[in-house]
Design a protein around this motif. Structure first.
Motif, PDB file in Angstrom:
ATOM      1  N   SER A 171       1.053  -1.177   0.457  1.00 52.23           N
ATOM      2  CA  SER A 171      -0.172  -0.043   0.284  1.00 52.23           C
ATOM      3  C   SER A 171       0.753   1.300  -0.104  1.00 52.23           C
ATOM      4  O   SER A 171       0.389   2.465  -0.470  1.00 52.23           O
ATOM      5  CB  SER A 171      -1.258   0.049   1.071  1.00 52.23           C
ATOM      6  OG  SER A 171      -2.077   1.420   1.314  1.00 52.23           O
ATOM      7  N   GLY A 187       2.057   2.110  -3.415  1.00 53.04           N
ATOM      8  CA  GLY A 187       0.886   2.508  -3.785  1.00 53.04           C
ATOM      9  C   GLY A 187       0.545   1.103  -5.199  1.00 53.04           C
ATOM     10  O   GLY A 187      -0.876   1.765  -5.653  1.00 53.04           O
ATOM     11  N   GLN A 188       0.543   0.136  -5.165  1.00 59.13           N
ATOM     12  CA  GLN A 188       0.499  -1.751  -5.262  1.00 59.13           C
ATOM     13  C   GLN A 188      -0.992  -1.848  -4.364  1.00 59.13           C
ATOM     14  O   GLN A 188      -1.240  -2.045  -3.887  1.00 59.13           O
ATOM     15  CB  GLN A 188       1.009  -2.021  -4.620  1.00 59.13           C
ATOM     16  CG  GLN A 188       2.467  -1.641  -5.701  1.00 59.13           C
ATOM     17  CD  GLN A 188       4.077  -2.933  -5.273  1.00 59.13           C
ATOM     18  OE1 GLN A 188       3.996  -3.987  -4.754  1.00 59.13           O
ATOM     19  NE2 GLN A 188       5.246  -2.316  -5.540  1.00 59.13           N
ATOM     20  N   TRP A 189      -2.176  -0.992  -4.985  1.00 62.95           N
ATOM     21  CA  TRP A 189      -3.104  -1.106  -4.401  1.00 62.95           C
ATOM     22  C   TRP A 189      -4.408  -2.244  -4.142  1.00 62.95           C
ATOM     23  O   TRP A 189      -4.626  -3.712  -3.405  1.00 62.95           O
ATOM     24  CB  TRP A 189      -4.343  -0.623  -4.841  1.00 62.95           C
ATOM     25  CG  TRP A 189      -4.024   1.180  -4.804  1.00 62.95           C
ATOM     26  CD1 TRP A 189      -4.629   2.333  -5.658  1.00 62.95           C
ATOM     27  CD2 TRP A 189      -3.571   2.110  -2.892  1.00 62.95           C
ATOM     28  NE1 TRP A 189      -3.612   3.549  -5.298  1.00 62.95           N
ATOM     29  CE2 TRP A 189      -3.188   3.209  -3.650  1.00 62.95           C
ATOM     30  CE3 TRP A 189      -3.646   2.301  -2.336  1.00 62.95           C
ATOM     31  CZ2 TRP A 189      -2.215   4.206  -3.369  1.00 62.95           C
ATOM     32  CZ3 TRP A 189      -3.223   3.172  -1.483  1.00 62.95           C
ATOM     33  CH2 TRP A 189      -2.277   3.519  -1.749  1.00 62.95           C
ATOM     34  N   ASN A 247      -9.788   2.380  -0.653  1.00 60.87           N
ATOM     35  CA  ASN A 247      -8.447   3.167  -1.241  1.00 60.87           C
ATOM     36  C   ASN A 247      -8.408   2.985  -3.162  1.00 60.87           C
ATOM     37  O   ASN A 247      -7.980   3.565  -4.164  1.00 60.87           O
ATOM     38  CB  ASN A 247      -6.731   2.181  -1.310  1.00 60.87           C
ATOM     39  CG  ASN A 247      -6.234   3.129  -0.263  1.00 60.87           C
ATOM     40  OD1 ASN A 247      -6.766   3.831   0.859  1.00 60.87           O
ATOM     41  ND2 ASN A 247      -5.434   2.476   0.322  1.00 60.87           N
TER      42      ASN A 247
END
Length: 249
Positions: free
Chosen positions: A180, A183-185, A227
């Motif tokens: 997270s 940004g690797q959701w 997110n």
């Protein structure tokens, strides 16, 4: 906890005196009692005292491991692992990273020689290393450490699921947090979902033992969905209701 602290402190005082008279016999016991004292001091919010106890334990084990590495390197690694936690609690992030990195280095070598005995310890230190690296903004390194810890625990859980599946769930949760941060959701969501699937049977069996970890994972999973702009799934809502029913929180 208060009584445990009192007992640990008394043990330290006795072993300190004995080790001054016969260090060849009693220094290992003195170091072990200091390690335990540091843990109880931390539990009761005595962070400065806990740091002092943990640091003294490391110093003793370092001296012992220089003369008998085969016997005392595992204990040095364990005390360094604890010291890193204590340093992190005091906001000494650089020092915490150094202590934890040293613990990983020692345990990696030990695990290469005796994987059956030391792979769980290596995974634990890598898990902590991921936290320490994250605290310093080393997100890529934290992700690598967390993934390695998870991969080791996945292998261990395949061989002994009852013993290691809860640790795997913890590492999957940790991996999701690191993903997270980068940004690797989608990957973070998948890790958190697997963490919940792994821990859920343990929570249903013993809610008091696994409630805390389950609560953190549930919250983490909801955040990952947020997110991604998604709503909670019916399955997640059902599990949230069961969780609240069993623990009232």
């Amino acid at each position: 906890r208060e009584e445990a602290l009192t007992s640990s402190r008394e043990a330290v005082e006795i072993y300190r005196k004995l080790s001054q008279e016969r260090p060849d016999i009693f220094l290992p016991d003195f170091a072990s009692s200091l390690n335990n004292l540091g843990i109880w001091q931390s539990e009761l919010g005595q962070q400065e005292e806990a740091l002092t106890s943990s640091r003294e334990a490391v110093e003793i084990y370092r001296k012992l491991s220089q003369t008998r590495p085969d016997a005392f390197l595992p204990y040095l690694a364990s005390s360094l692992n604890n010291l890193g936690i204590r340093q992190s609690e005091m906001g000494q992030r650089e020092e915490a990273l150094a202590s934890t990195s040293e613990a990983v280095g020692i345990r990696r070598k030990l695990a290469q020689e005796r994987p059956d005995a030391f792979l769980p310890d290596l995974a634990s230190s890598l898990h902590n290393l991921g936290h320490r690296q994250s605290e310093l903004g080393q997100s890529e390194e934290a992700l690598a450490s967390s993934r390695e810890a998870m991969e080791i625990r996945r292998k261990l859980a395949q061989e002994r699921p009852d013993a290691f599946l809860p640790d795997l769930a913890s590492s999957l949760y940790n991996l999701g947090a690191r993903q997270s941060e980068l940004g690797q959701w989608e990957e973070a969501l998948a890790s958190a979902q697997e963490a919940l699937d792994v821990i859920w049977p343990f929570f249903l069996s013993i809610p008091s033992a696994f409630g805390r970890l389950t609560k953190v994972i549930l919250g983490n999973l909801q955040q990952h969905l947020k997110n991604l702009g998604r709503q909670s799934t019916p399955e997640l809502l059902e599990r949230l209701a069961i969780f609240q029913q069993k623990l009232g929180a």
